[in-house]
Design an enzyme around this catalytic site. Sequence first.
Site, PDB file in Angstrom:
ATOM      1  N   LYS A 122       0.815  -1.219   0.000  1.00 24.33           N
ATOM      2  CA  LYS A 122       0.000   0.000   0.000  1.00 24.33           C
ATOM      3  C   LYS A 122       0.843   1.261   0.000  1.00 24.33           C
ATOM      4  O   LYS A 122       0.444   2.285  -0.547  1.00 24.33           O
ATOM      5  CB  LYS A 122      -0.952   0.034   1.185  1.00 24.33           C
ATOM      6  CG  LYS A 122      -0.301  -0.164   2.524  1.00 24.33           C
ATOM      7  CD  LYS A 122      -0.652  -1.512   3.070  1.00 24.33           C
ATOM      8  CE  LYS A 122       0.141  -1.846   4.297  1.00 24.33           C
ATOM      9  NZ  LYS A 122      -0.075  -3.230   4.717  1.00 24.33           N
ATOM     10  N   GLU A 176      -5.209  -6.309  -4.724  1.00 26.07           N
ATOM     11  CA  GLU A 176      -6.262  -6.612  -3.752  1.00 26.07           C
ATOM     12  C   GLU A 176      -5.707  -6.682  -2.328  1.00 26.07           C
ATOM     13  O   GLU A 176      -6.361  -6.274  -1.364  1.00 26.07           O
ATOM     14  CB  GLU A 176      -6.929  -7.947  -4.113  1.00 26.07           C
ATOM     15  CG  GLU A 176      -8.133  -8.316  -3.280  1.00 26.07           C
ATOM     16  CD  GLU A 176      -9.277  -7.333  -3.426  1.00 26.07           C
ATOM     17  OE1 GLU A 176      -9.887  -7.280  -4.488  1.00 26.07           O
ATOM     18  OE2 GLU A 176      -9.546  -6.587  -2.456  1.00 26.07           O
ATOM     19  N   GLY A 230      -6.396  -6.726   3.690  1.00 23.15           N
ATOM     20  CA  GLY A 230      -5.927  -8.113   3.705  1.00 23.15           C
ATOM     21  C   GLY A 230      -6.685  -8.956   2.691  1.00 23.15           C
ATOM     22  O   GLY A 230      -6.709  -8.641   1.499  1.00 23.15           O
ATOM     23  N   ILE A 234      -9.934  -9.344   2.500  1.00 25.78           N
ATOM     24  CA  ILE A 234     -11.299  -8.888   2.227  1.00 25.78           C
ATOM     25  C   ILE A 234     -11.378  -8.396   0.793  1.00 25.78           C
ATOM     26  O   ILE A 234     -10.630  -7.510   0.405  1.00 25.78           O
ATOM     27  CB  ILE A 234     -11.700  -7.723   3.164  1.00 25.78           C
ATOM     28  CG1 ILE A 234     -11.505  -8.100   4.620  1.00 25.78           C
ATOM     29  CG2 ILE A 234     -13.123  -7.283   2.889  1.00 25.78           C
ATOM     30  CD1 ILE A 234     -11.645  -6.901   5.568  1.00 25.78           C
ATOM     31  N   LYS A 258      -4.079   3.526   2.631  1.00 30.85           N
ATOM     32  CA  LYS A 258      -5.161   2.664   2.138  1.00 30.85           C
ATOM     33  C   LYS A 258      -6.368   3.477   1.680  1.00 30.85           C
ATOM     34  O   LYS A 258      -6.969   3.169   0.646  1.00 30.85           O
ATOM     35  CB  LYS A 258      -5.560   1.672   3.227  1.00 30.85           C
ATOM     36  CG  LYS A 258      -4.465   0.627   3.491  1.00 30.85           C
ATOM     37  CD  LYS A 258      -4.758  -0.171   4.754  1.00 30.85           C
ATOM     38  CE  LYS A 258      -3.731  -1.249   5.023  1.00 30.85           C
ATOM     39  NZ  LYS A 258      -3.893  -1.826   6.378  1.00 30.85           N
TER      40      LYS A 258
END
Lengths: 441, 441
Positions: free
Chosen positions: B102, B126, B131, B133, B202
């Site tokens: 990130k 992703e 993580g 999700i 993020k």
Amino acid sequence: MGFKVGLLGLGTVGAGTVQILQNPAQRHPLLKELEIHRVGVRSLDKPRPVELPASCLTTDLESIVTDPEIAIVVEVLGGLEPARTLILSAIAHGKHIVTANKAVISRFGEEIFQAAAAAGVYVLLEAAVGGGIPVIEPLKQSLCSNRIQSVMGIINGTTNYILTRMQQEGAEFDAVLDDAQQLGYAEADPTADVDGLDAADKIAILASLAYGGKIDRDAIHCEGIRQITATEISYADKLGYSIKLLGIADRLETPDSAEDTLQIRVHPTLLPKAHPLASVNDVFNAILIEGDPVGQVMFFGRGAGAGPTASAVVSDILNIAALLKVGRDGMKQSDGKPLLDPLLACEHQDYCAIAPIETLNMRFYVRFLTQDNPGIIGRIGTSFGDQNVSLESVVQAGMRDGHAEIVVVTHEVPEGSFRQALAQIEAIPGIAQVASVLRVL
Amino acid sequence: MGFKVGLLGLGTVGAGTVQILQNPAQRHPLLKELEIHRVGVRSLDKPRPVELPASCLTTDLESIVTDPEIAIVVEVLGGLEPARTLILSAIAHGKHIVTANKAVISRFGEEIFQAAAAAGVYVLLEAAVGGGIPVIEPLKQSLCSNRIQSVMGIINGTTNYILTRMQQEGAEFDAVLDDAQQLGYAEADPTADVDGLDAADKIAILASLAYGGKIDRDAIHCEGIRQITATEISYADKLGYSIKLLGIADRLETPDSAEDTLQIRVHPTLLPKAHPLASVNDVFNAILIEGDPVGQVMFFGRGAGAGPTASAVVSDILNIAALLKVGRDGMKQSDGKPLLDPLLACEHQDYCAIAPIETLNMRFYVRFLTQDNPGIIGRIGTSFGDQNVSLESVVQAGMRDGHAEIVVVTHEVPEGSFRQALAQIEAIPGIAQVASVLRVL
């Protein structure tokens, strides 16, 4: 050059779809390349919430699925026929398909996916489960590295609305159903929702994607919520549970890991209040997926309605348009057969083995009406004990109509043993009624 | 014929990635077509939780990104360098990229995405947010028909773990941080987590995808949780709030809809306990997205750890392998430039306008320490009123160290007016201290 879309149906979801397509501002720029070419309706004269050129509308649905200009056919008719026939015809004419139709996919999915594989087209169905909640695409793509252990969800908004109101108001099923029908949250014929059939269609689709096999829709054990009373909800609440209608698909661990058996079922379930699904209320849906190595992931949102469902439909249309944009359709294998993206295509070779519910281990909640007799709890306990059904709690919950109410919650036990014990208990003098049997998570 | 993968880094996430790749049973069959070709490590001698042929390992990371046999480079080194340089070099050599980084993407994303667009390769990420999700792919694909209004989430597991334990145990920040470090939930240098920098990385990535523009990482207002005390958590609790570190990206409605401004920020936030994010505890992450027409959808799961992160990494690898499988890479536009799938590619032309936090309307929580003087609440109220800061509640919460504690919660007010009122209040005789200022959702 745009991508021409043919729409079958202009009801709530169809109109929602048109509204997004007509308002591309601040959405993905690819949306501007889509064009609503034809829309198939039952009657040309009905007033609509969307404006479309008269030349766009037709009552000849077959003319849409055969139209050589149309690249993507969107089926939002609902119901089995003519939806199935039209989808198959569209596939035969080389159209990609977007559908919101869980009934057709759960029953005729394999016929449709095989036809699509032979024709080299995609069938996307995000809208078929959970309305606008992304769950089909995550299962196919974002979670594809996982070995899925279970998929479990509140996947019918109508029943969740009814159970939520029963819980919040202490109301009975019939009264809340009436009200839900008047508010438009339940259909005039509520069978598909309240008897769990809609949820069974959806869990069949989710299980097929999660476990990569065909699912025999008829092998899914299905109970609805008609038998849930305010009494059950109130006792469940006192014991620390919410009652939810769940669709559940589980992988039963077997030593020979190549041939795992699944259990798939829909039934009202007592959920511990701390469970992530227990606080999903009203018309909201949520799907909890457990995979190795991702652990538990949950997807939550509105599971129905024009907006959420159209969100999924148009996103699927865009996903196909993106494939067309880069010429990723029409690929061939070395033997000349069509080549489809292995994550996006859904064709499965084999049926998954599904265990009959009688063979599973479950926890149960039972409410007995009995004579107010000091020995009765002992006799109930003994009968369960005789069948090796171990109990978590036995509570004399109160009195009703001159009978004592005894509520039993078991540990996890074989369904068969439990049923045998229950038959034995029913024969005990002093047991007036087995008033309710529910499953506990 | 398999797809050869080069792995940069064999730490926790790298080892988790290898474990999935080495155990394809019961996962997607495409996994069997992947092959770990080279793995770049810092030291060849370190003991590892995974077994790999010695010939596979190298300390020469550049040799991986230039290896002509490798199709997909997976970067799980973390940190800015050499990650950025290696990613750019791999792209220049025509490799597709999967990264969990990130920090690199939030700072150098546009450089990387432009290079990828020029080279005709994909960069999937992703694992960079939440993580395992699924949230990046849903934003790009499943929700692409929506006009996204807001993205808000608990996207840092370390701080959520600390705040949860502070709330449950009434403990202070330093004590819980110590413990979290010993348990491995916090780094030896916890700055990136506890000061909100990781969450800012993020939310920058999520906002870029949600709003389709570049995000100036430095324009994101960022406050961490070091100043949160057990006192604040306890008062918030009494007022009906949980304190969570949130990353928030919102679209500010403007009449000229073509040029909406965003607000993007990371700060501890008092969340009403009924809010879907308020009950997300421990190391769990959750992201709540609001879009038109989907409404609110939430994604929940483990936001860190080897398993969840590797789930996302390997799913991304499979997504690229699926593209390669059907020859969907290497497409060209009519002018010879590479043609990428418009939903999967991330290149953005323009920067999003981000409003400075001073210009926003917010709700505030303030705790004052004051002399125990009957007129003081009136004077505080008057000062707020002078600046048109309307109050929801003013509570004399208790006594502490001989001072009265007064807790104020405002309605939504311009941050500027609030700060002016606060300066005025600090000058009131009898105000000992503005002990805490927090934002309320």
